[in-house]
Structures are given as C-alpha cells and as structure tokens.
Design an enzyme around this catalytic site. Structure first.
Site, PDB file in Angstrom:
ATOM      1  CE1 TYR A   1     -32.570  -9.281  -8.311  1.00 17.57           C
ATOM      2  CE2 TYR A   1     -31.733  -8.795  -6.111  1.00 17.57           C
ATOM      3  CZ  TYR A   1     -31.618  -9.456  -7.320  1.00 17.57           C
ATOM      4  OH  TYR A   1     -30.552 -10.286  -7.539  1.00 17.57           O
TER       5      TYR A   1
ATOM      6  CG  HIS B   1     -39.501 -12.609  -9.482  1.00 16.61           C
ATOM      7  ND1 HIS B   1     -40.603 -13.387  -9.779  1.00 16.61           N
ATOM      8  CD2 HIS B   1     -38.542 -13.497  -9.068  1.00 16.61           C
ATOM      9  CE1 HIS B   1     -40.315 -14.668  -9.569  1.00 16.61           C
ATOM     10  NE2 HIS B   1     -39.081 -14.750  -9.137  1.00 16.61           N
TER      11      HIS B   1
ATOM     12  CE1 TYR C   1     -31.538 -11.418  -3.357  1.00 20.81           C
ATOM     13  CE2 TYR C   1     -30.493 -12.120  -1.314  1.00 20.81           C
ATOM     14  CZ  TYR C   1     -30.571 -11.245  -2.386  1.00 20.81           C
ATOM     15  OH  TYR C   1     -29.706 -10.195  -2.486  1.00 20.81           O
TER      16      TYR C   1
ATOM     17  CG  ASN D   1     -34.264 -19.051  -3.452  1.00 15.71           C
ATOM     18  OD1 ASN D   1     -34.121 -18.084  -2.706  1.00 15.71           O
ATOM     19  ND2 ASN D   1     -33.242 -19.766  -3.882  1.00 15.71           N
TER      20      ASN D   1
ATOM     21  CG  ASN E   1     -37.731 -20.926  -7.797  1.00 16.33           C
ATOM     22  OD1 ASN E   1     -38.111 -22.082  -7.986  1.00 16.33           O
ATOM     23  ND2 ASN E   1     -36.777 -20.365  -8.517  1.00 16.33           N
TER      24      ASN E   1
END
Length: 195
Positions: free
Chosen positions: A17, A22, A68, A70, A116
């Site tokens: 990631y 993001h 993560y 969220n 989120n």
C-alpha cells in the site's frame, strides 16, 4: 487558535500500500519527519509509527497509524489521550478525492466526506469533529463505484509528481504554521497549485 501538538498521516500499512493514493497523508508526515531530522519508530502503545519533533522551537508528535485505514482512530485516540491532546491541537493529513492532484488545503472541522480514516478518528474522539485536516488532492475517478480501486491504486507518474509537489508545499506551509500562524500557513498553501 490552539497550537498543533499532534500531526497524523493516514495510511494503510505494508509495502503493497506504500505507494497508493490513500497513503498521501503518510507521505506528508514522512517528509516532515525527514526535514525535522527525526525517525518514525514503531510504538505498539499507540498502534503506529511515532516521533517527537521540534518545529521552530515547538514540540510536536508525529504519528502514522499502522492499523488499517478504517481503524485509524485507535492510534489517534491512544496517543491523544495519553498526552492529553485535545481535538483542536490535532492535524490529520489525508488524501482528498474532491481536489485535483497538485493541490493541498488546511481545514478546521467538518464531516468525514466518506473517508473511513476520518470517520474512525471522529468516532474515537467522542464525535468531536473540531480537529484540523490537511487535505491532499488525489483527484476523483469520476464514478463513485470506482473509488475503492482508485484510492488503493498508484497514481500515474505525472499525477504522482503533482501530488509530491503539493506534499512538499504542505510541509513548507506547516513550517509557516509553526513559525507564524494558521492564517499565514493557509494563505500560502491555498494559493499553491502544481502544474
């Protein structure tokens, strides 16, 4: 205005990631740590990578949650509670779909806009939305059904250059924030657009 005592960069953990849109908030905090000459180190007590930095004589904690996205509020809540940092003393950097690459803006308060990470932070701060945000433009895929794949994808090279330029300008504007005030920092950052 309260002094900023905690700067958070939102991200998903792991190498897969690291270069996704993001994670733009984390890129900003990593660059801030670099110019302050500090290393972000894992701290399980705060569920993230943390550092203590000094910007223009003022102490500030840096945090990149390693939960993560969220679950970002878990890290923010833990660190803010431990150091008795109020929402008004927190700046959260995050990717922003509603702004194009090459633009970044400071903002106080507001909703989560479907993000989120912000949603969880608001929940963990007892629904207090009154924290500062640094919104880093990543653009929008044009279709709400494509948002998830878009934010978890890598930007093409030209877009990435624009995002990086906005992150660099956000770091310089953060120095203005600590040296002078939020109004001057906003004036500087909000007039910037990478081409």
């Amino acid at each position: 205005m309260s002094e900023i005592k905690l700067i958070v960069g939102l991200a998903n953990p792991g190498a897969e990631y690291a270069q996704t849109r993001h994670n733009a908030g984390a890129w900003y905090v990593e660059e801030l740590a670099r110019i302050c000459g500090v290393s972000l180190v894992p701290d399980s007590k705060y569920f993230g990578l943390t550092a203590r930095a000094v910007l223009h004589g003022k102490d500030v904690r840096l945090l990149i949650p390693t939960t993560y996205m969220n679950l970002s509020g878990k890290a923010v809540g833990a660190l803010a509670n431990f150091f008795r940092i109020t929402p008004e003393e927190i700046l959260v950097a995050h990717d922003e779909l509603d702004m194009p690459p090459g633009v970044a803006k400071f903002k106080l308060g507001g909703g989560h806009g479907g993000h989120n990470g912000l949603k969880d932070i608001i929940a963990k701060l007892a629904n207090d939305k009154n924290f500062y945000r640094l919104r880093i433009g990543i653009g929008h895929p044009g279709d709400k059904n494509k948002v998830s794949g878009y934010v978890l994808g890598k930007a093409p090279a030209k877009e990435q250059e624009l995002i990086n330029a906005a992150v660099d300008e956000a770091v310089r504007s953060t120095e203005v924030l600590f040296k002078e005030d939020m109004v001057k920092a906003m004036t500087r950052l909000h007039s910037f657009k990478a081409e």
